[in-house]
Motif scaffolding. Structure first.
Motif, PDB file in Angstrom:
ATOM      1  N   LYS A 159       0.923  -1.499   0.078  1.00  0.00           N
ATOM      2  CA  LYS A 159      -0.248   0.485   0.138  1.00  0.00           C
ATOM      3  C   LYS A 159       0.707   0.876   0.206  1.00  0.00           C
ATOM      4  O   LYS A 159       0.558   1.871  -0.479  1.00  0.00           O
ATOM      5  N   ALA A 160       2.061   1.112   0.915  1.00  0.00           N
ATOM      6  CA  ALA A 160       2.943   2.492   0.708  1.00  0.00           C
ATOM      7  C   ALA A 160       3.682   2.523  -0.341  1.00  0.00           C
ATOM      8  O   ALA A 160       3.810   4.034  -0.942  1.00  0.00           O
ATOM      9  N   LEU A 161       4.112   1.403  -0.824  1.00  0.00           N
ATOM     10  CA  LEU A 161       4.409   1.737  -2.291  1.00  0.00           C
ATOM     11  C   LEU A 161       4.171   2.453  -3.569  1.00  0.00           C
ATOM     12  O   LEU A 161       4.172   2.809  -4.087  1.00  0.00           O
ATOM     13  N   VAL A 162       2.957   1.324  -3.850  1.00  0.00           N
ATOM     14  CA  VAL A 162       1.565   2.163  -4.314  1.00  0.00           C
ATOM     15  C   VAL A 162       1.255   3.930  -4.219  1.00  0.00           C
ATOM     16  O   VAL A 162       1.786   4.232  -5.184  1.00  0.00           O
TER      17      VAL A 162
ATOM     18  N   SER B 108       7.981  -7.968 -21.130  1.00  0.00           N
ATOM     19  CA  SER B 108       6.859  -8.729 -21.268  1.00  0.00           C
ATOM     20  C   SER B 108       5.689  -7.590 -20.488  1.00  0.00           C
ATOM     21  O   SER B 108       4.704  -8.326 -20.580  1.00  0.00           O
ATOM     22  N   GLN B 109       6.757  -7.553 -19.448  1.00  0.00           N
ATOM     23  CA  GLN B 109       5.908  -6.633 -18.086  1.00  0.00           C
ATOM     24  C   GLN B 109       7.008  -4.924 -18.324  1.00  0.00           C
ATOM     25  O   GLN B 109       8.267  -4.921 -18.895  1.00  0.00           O
ATOM     26  N   ASP B 110       5.510  -4.280 -17.676  1.00  0.00           N
ATOM     27  CA  ASP B 110       6.831  -2.934 -17.728  1.00  0.00           C
ATOM     28  C   ASP B 110       6.324  -2.177 -16.172  1.00  0.00           C
ATOM     29  O   ASP B 110       7.716  -1.712 -15.354  1.00  0.00           O
ATOM     30  N   VAL B 111       5.593  -2.977 -15.833  1.00  0.00           N
ATOM     31  CA  VAL B 111       5.684  -2.214 -13.936  1.00  0.00           C
ATOM     32  C   VAL B 111       5.454  -3.625 -13.311  1.00  0.00           C
ATOM     33  O   VAL B 111       4.680  -4.489 -13.077  1.00  0.00           O
TER      34      VAL B 111
ATOM     35  N   PRO C  23      -1.148   4.398 -11.305  1.00  0.00           N
ATOM     36  CA  PRO C  23      -2.057   3.723 -11.548  1.00  0.00           C
ATOM     37  C   PRO C  23      -2.416   2.351 -10.750  1.00  0.00           C
ATOM     38  O   PRO C  23      -1.815   1.529 -11.484  1.00  0.00           O
ATOM     39  N   ALA C  24      -2.809   1.691  -9.855  1.00  0.00           N
ATOM     40  CA  ALA C  24      -3.232   0.586  -9.236  1.00  0.00           C
ATOM     41  C   ALA C  24      -3.057  -0.257 -10.335  1.00  0.00           C
ATOM     42  O   ALA C  24      -2.180  -1.214 -10.074  1.00  0.00           O
ATOM     43  N   GLU C  25      -3.816  -0.471 -11.388  1.00  0.00           N
ATOM     44  CA  GLU C  25      -3.995  -0.821 -12.065  1.00  0.00           C
ATOM     45  C   GLU C  25      -2.980  -1.242 -13.347  1.00  0.00           C
ATOM     46  O   GLU C  25      -3.716  -2.463 -13.841  1.00  0.00           O
ATOM     47  N   ASP C  26      -1.941  -0.837 -13.437  1.00  0.00           N
ATOM     48  CA  ASP C  26      -1.252  -0.790 -14.574  1.00  0.00           C
ATOM     49  C   ASP C  26      -0.520  -1.743 -13.828  1.00  0.00           C
ATOM     50  O   ASP C  26       0.481  -1.850 -14.615  1.00  0.00           O
TER      51      ASP C  26
ATOM     52  N   GLY D  32      -5.846  -3.362  -0.447  1.00  0.00           N
ATOM     53  CA  GLY D  32      -7.398  -2.999  -0.798  1.00  0.00           C
ATOM     54  C   GLY D  32      -6.602  -2.555  -2.632  1.00  0.00           C
ATOM     55  O   GLY D  32      -7.185  -1.741  -2.827  1.00  0.00           O
ATOM     56  N   LEU D  33      -6.451  -3.149  -3.010  1.00  0.00           N
ATOM     57  CA  LEU D  33      -5.878  -2.619  -4.942  1.00  0.00           C
ATOM     58  C   LEU D  33      -6.372  -3.706  -5.305  1.00  0.00           C
ATOM     59  O   LEU D  33      -7.409  -4.842  -5.209  1.00  0.00           O
ATOM     60  N   PRO D  34      -6.452  -3.256  -7.139  1.00  0.00           N
ATOM     61  CA  PRO D  34      -7.093  -3.803  -7.880  1.00  0.00           C
ATOM     62  C   PRO D  34      -7.026  -5.229  -7.933  1.00  0.00           C
ATOM     63  O   PRO D  34      -6.063  -5.920  -8.467  1.00  0.00           O
TER      64      PRO D  34
END
Length: 382
Positions: free
Chosen positions: A35-38, A107-110, A44-47, A75-77
């Motif tokens: 939660k702190a990192l995001v 294949s992934q960015d985040v 955006p959390a969904e990314d 509490g994240l997506p």
């Protein structure tokens, strides 16, 4: 190949066994750092593409893919997946490697790499002990394939640490002096505020509580762990509770979200050594990593090597002929704890902040792991 950047790194304070975090569910502890990192990064959390968490002994509160539920607990997506991995002590360092590999492959960015362990609730080898109660004894001595290769030997980290001390000629007094220095460095770092930027307080618990004010005289009074041995609790890593996380991003993500990368992952590898000796792998693994990266030890400004036992770090220092004054400069696991699943990214967080504090360029991290393994990661501060 694309670059993988470390954008952020943080950790909870480390609680001693039966200390301030003892009653915190591992899911809640992992959720806390996620939660702190995001919250403090402009993504955006969904990314987020994935959450890769280290945790061992997947039983009780650690069971059921803990990484996934730490993210949900924050509490994240729900759309963001999670996976829990076990490379023993190197689990969350391996999480960083998997995250970087995903980014480098395109294949992934985040990706979040991290780990969590509440050893007050689930001590090391809890899963083995529980299995034994169900009628499944020690898996190594009962497996025909293992016995055929290694005989009837039981794998013991304590025996391995004793063997290393004997082979490299370390006395109990030598190791107690090393352990005292680890504690003194940790206490000095805490008092100087060196961990202030990397630690996210958990409620009113704001700083590591594991470092001991001790003396050689006091250490000398402790009973040995093994009969006729020289290893004691004072020269071993502390069982502890913590969570940690590192944010790994691609160059495309850095540009897309206007991020400022703090380090580049230069090299990552993992190597194996004799599983009976178990704890010696950081030595050949470091040599392998340096050769692959085209670097020498003199190029490395700071090292974090996990102090599973004093003999492990001391043997590594001797074999690599590296400066102890640039190694675990803020103390190591003897003083600061070894929350197994979280230790890899805990050390990575400290290494990154120490490079920034000292102005160093290259940092190297390694640790011994069950089964005779060792991860090595080299980062470059930007």
């Amino acid at each position: 190949m694309q670059q993988a950047y470390i954008v952020d790194a943080l950790r909870s304070p480390t609680g001693k066994r039966a200390g301030s975090l003892a009653q915190v569910h591992p899911m809640d502890l992992g959720a806390h750092v996620l939660k702190a990192l995001v919250a403090r990064n402009n993504i955006p959390a969904e990314d987020y593409d994935d959450v890769i968490f280290g945790a061992i002994d997947a039983i009780g509160p650690n069971a059921g893919n803990l990484a996934r539920f730490c993210w949900l607990g924050a509490g994240l997506p729900e759309s963001v997946p999670g996976v829990t991995i076990d490379r023993q002590c190197g689990s969350s360092q391996q999480a960083v490697h998997f995250a970087a590999q995903a980014v480098m492959s395109g294949s992934q960015d985040v990706v979040v790499a991290g780990g969590v362990q509440n050893m007050s609730q689930i001590p090391i080898n809890t899963a083995l002990y529980a299995a034994a109660e169900l009628g499944f004894p020690d898996p190594w001595t009962t497996a025909e394939s293992f016995r055929a290769r290694y005989g009837e030997q039981q794998l013991s980290q304590f025996a391995a640490a004793e063997m290393i001390a004997k082979k490299w000629g370390f006395t109990r007094a030598d190791m107690e002096a090393y352990a005292l220095e680890s504690n003194n460095r940790a206490l000095a770092a805490i008092e100087a505020g060196h961990f202030a930027l990397e630690v996210v307080p958990y409620g009113n618990f704001s700083m590591d509580e594991t470092a001991r004010r001790s003396s050689l005289e006091k250490m000398a009074t402790l009973q040995t762990i093994l009969p006729n041995g020289i290893l004691t609790a004072a020269i071993s890593s502390q069982m502890s509770d913590a969570a940690s996380a590192v944010l790994v991003c691609s160059e495309a993500a850095v540009k897309r979200y206007g991020l400022t990368p703090r380090a580049r992952i230069v090299h990552m590898s993992v190597r194996g050594d004799d599983p009976v000796w178990m704890l010696t792998a950081p030595i050949p693994a470091t040599r392998h990593a340096l050769a692959k990266a085209g670097l020498r030890m003199n190029d490395i400004d700071r090292v974090e090597i996990n102090e599973a036992f004093a003999s492990v770090s001391m043997a590594w220092l001797q074999e690599l002929d590296y400066d102890p004054a640039r190694t675990n400069v803020n103390g190591g696991a003897i003083a600061l704890g070894h929350p197994i699943g979280a230790t890899g990214t805990k050390l990575m967080t400290t290494l990154l902040h120490e490079l920034e504090r000292s102005g160093g360029r290259f940092g190297l991290q390694t640790m011994c792991e069950g089964g005779g393994l060792a991860n090595v990661t080299i980062i470059e501060r930007l």
